[in-house]
Design a protein around this motif. Structure first.
Motif, short mmCIF file in Angstrom:
data_model
loop_
_atom_site.label_atom_id
_atom_site.label_comp_id
_atom_site.label_asym_id
_atom_site.label_seq_id
_atom_site.Cartn_x
_atom_site.Cartn_y
_atom_site.Cartn_z
N SER A 115 27.31 -0.52 34.02
CA SER A 115 27.20 -1.14 32.70
C SER A 115 27.97 -2.44 32.64
CB SER A 115 27.74 -0.18 31.62
OG SER A 115 27.02 1.03 31.62
N MET A 116 29.17 -2.45 33.23
CA MET A 116 29.96 -3.68 33.24
C MET A 116 29.31 -4.77 34.09
SD MET A 116 32.54 -3.58 31.23
CE MET A 116 31.32 -2.87 30.13
N GLY A 117 28.65 -4.38 35.17
CA GLY A 117 27.92 -5.35 35.97
C GLY A 117 26.82 -6.03 35.15
N ILE A 118 26.10 -5.24 34.36
CA ILE A 118 25.05 -5.80 33.50
C ILE A 118 25.66 -6.73 32.45
CG2 ILE A 118 23.27 -5.22 31.81
CD1 ILE A 118 22.88 -2.58 33.39
N VAL A 119 26.77 -6.31 31.83
CA VAL A 119 27.43 -7.14 30.83
C VAL A 119 27.91 -8.45 31.45
CG1 VAL A 119 29.49 -7.35 29.38
CG2 VAL A 119 28.12 -5.27 29.30
N LEU A 120 28.48 -8.39 32.64
CA LEU A 120 28.96 -9.60 33.31
C LEU A 120 27.80 -10.56 33.57
CD1 LEU A 120 31.54 -8.09 35.82
CD2 LEU A 120 32.05 -9.54 33.86
N ASN A 121 26.63 -10.01 33.92
CA ASN A 121 25.48 -10.88 34.13
C ASN A 121 25.00 -11.50 32.82
OD1 ASN A 121 22.21 -11.13 34.48
ND2 ASN A 121 23.35 -11.68 36.32
N ILE A 122 24.99 -10.70 31.76
CA ILE A 122 24.60 -11.24 30.44
C ILE A 122 25.55 -12.36 30.04
CG2 ILE A 122 24.34 -10.70 27.98
CD1 ILE A 122 23.56 -7.85 28.82
N SER A 123 26.83 -12.23 30.39
CA SER A 123 27.83 -13.23 30.00
C SER A 123 27.57 -14.58 30.66
CB SER A 123 29.23 -12.74 30.35
OG SER A 123 29.49 -12.78 31.74
N LYS A 124 26.75 -14.61 31.72
CA LYS A 124 26.42 -15.88 32.36
C LYS A 124 25.46 -16.72 31.51
CE LYS A 124 26.76 -14.47 37.23
NZ LYS A 124 26.01 -14.39 38.50
N PHE A 125 24.70 -16.04 30.65
CA PHE A 125 23.67 -16.72 29.86
C PHE A 125 24.11 -16.74 28.40
CE2 PHE A 125 21.80 -14.70 33.52
CZ PHE A 125 20.98 -15.67 34.07
N GLN A 126 24.68 -17.85 27.95
CA GLN A 126 25.23 -17.91 26.61
C GLN A 126 24.64 -19.05 25.80
OE1 GLN A 126 29.49 -18.04 26.67
NE2 GLN A 126 29.70 -16.01 27.60
N LYS A 127 24.31 -18.76 24.56
CA LYS A 127 23.85 -19.80 23.63
C LYS A 127 25.06 -20.45 22.98
CE LYS A 127 21.32 -17.11 21.16
NZ LYS A 127 20.41 -16.59 20.12
N VAL A 128 25.06 -21.76 22.91
CA VAL A 128 26.17 -22.48 22.29
C VAL A 128 25.60 -23.37 21.18
CG1 VAL A 128 28.03 -24.13 22.64
CG2 VAL A 128 27.49 -22.48 24.42
#
Length: 392
Positions: free
Chosen positions: A379-392
């Motif tokens: 689960s943390m691996g998936i979250v870490l990958n999601i954290s690479k793609f961020q809207k600003v």
């Protein structure tokens, strides 16, 4: 939408604590940019700290019982060695998924969800019975797998079927996706079923614009919980022991009373790492779900507070990842994962402190348990990958 921005840039000391590499950029209609960078290192650092603390505490809590039990060959390192094996598998999975675009998981999720339901049925038929309940199928716990499968499939289903949560019919369809695994888990494990149901409802709460859809299901959920308690007499006994643990100190209240002794003995700074008295045969399987009481005894209020603060930081950072995710799939997946972790942390500590009746919920990253640890790291691996793609 106009052209979506794909920006790779390097920054230092940003609020996200991450760095990203510079590339070309454009603005979309909302003035948002999509930053593709590196993982959230605060999440990674906190997870590693929790895993290290968990490994140390598992050895400290288990070496006495393992070293004095023929079933474990009198090997004080028995549980530590098994834990390190699970940890290695989980860390490898986390690293792989942190570097694999989470959107690429979508085609496999209906199969994963369906397989998790099959496993939940098989465990009822062929599962290994431990302490009066069938929760193990071969070498893993299907209920732990089902929680993550539900998070991913439900999040993907909502993302793929735009506006499904804007109508009562669509909302009921999503409720059905939640209720099928919840019902199967509840047959043998009510506490995990409660967690699973809360995860699903939490995802729907995040994604549903009309919160009034939830009103009819609140009393139904309450009735289901009451029915689950009433249908098993041992659950009523647990509630009685919860209300008056010292009146049941020799049976159903035994674990709560021994946990009280451990926490009280710890004081502010604890008795010292490895010096717990309650693990010396007083608390059975002290390395499992009740491990937080041993942590309190050995590391005191100070050590317990550090662990709780680490969980609070983790929850905050994953919520932030969810809020900034570039797709609804990412928003709901990260949201569902942190609901899973947050609920288990609250329930585990509440049980140890007798704030709620005794249940078998592990403390994420800390309690001994191969399936739970591997699923948490995935689960943390998936979250870490999601954290690479961020809207600003």
């Amino acid at each position: 939408m106009a052209d979506t921005t794909l920006t790779r840039r390097r920054t230092a000391g940003t609020a996200s604590g991450t760095s990203s590499r510079a590339s070309k950029s454009n603005n979309d209609q909302k003035g948002e940019r999509l930053i593709i960078g590196s993982v959230d290192f605060i999440i990674l650092f906190v997870v590693l700290l929790l895993v290290i603390i968990g490994t140390i505490m598992i050895f400290s809590a288990s070496y006495y019982s393992a070293g004095n039990n023929e079933a474990f060959n009198y090997d004080i390192y028995y549980f530590l060695k098994k834990h390190l094996t699970y940890l290695a598998v989980g860390m490898i999975a986390m690293i792989i998924l942190a570097n694999y675009n989470y959107k690429g998981l979508k085609p496999f999720l209906p199969i994963a969800y369906g397989a998790s339901l099959v496993f939940l049925v098989l465990v009822l038929i062929f599962g290994t019975e431990i302490n009066g309940a069938k929760r193990w199928l071969w070498f893993f716990q299907p209920s732990e797998v089902a929680k993550l499968a539900l998070i991913l499939f439900l999040s993907s289903y909502i993302d793929e079927n735009k506006n499904i949560l804007t109508t009562p019919k669509g909302f009921v369809r999503c409720i059905a996706i939640v209720c099928v695994p919840t019902g199967l888990i509840a047959i043998e494990n009510l506490s995990t079923a409660i967690v699973t149901f809360a995860i699903g409802m939490g995802i729907l709460f995040i994604g549903t614009p009309n919160k009034r859809f939830f009103l009819p299901f609140i009393p139904l959920g309450g009735l289901g919980l009451l029915a689950g308690i009433a249908l098993a007499s041992f659950r009523l006994e647990r509630i009685k022991a919860w209300l008056n643990p010292f009146d049941y100190a020799q049976d159903t209240g035994y674990q709560a009373v021994q946990s009280f002794y451990a926490i009280a003995s710890g004081g502010f700074l604890g008795l010292g790492l490895g010096h717990s008295r309650q693990k010396l045969g007083y608390i059975p399987e002290a390395h499992n779900d009740i491990i937080f009481s041993i942590l309190c005894e050995e590391l005191g209020f100070f050590g317990a507070a550090i662990v709780i603060i680490l969980f609070m930081i983790l929850i905050w950072r994953v919520i932030r990842v969810s809020m900034l995710a570039d797709t609804e799939f990412g928003v709901l997946t990260a949201g569902g994962i942190i609901i899973m972790i947050g609920i288990q942390v609250i329930m585990n500590i509440a049980v140890v402190t007798n704030t709620m009746p005794n249940t078998g919920i592990p403390l994420p990253f800390i309690s001994y348990g191969g399936t739970s640890l591997i699923i948490m790291l995935i689960s943390m691996g998936i979250v870490l990958n999601i954290s690479k793609f961020q809207k600003v």
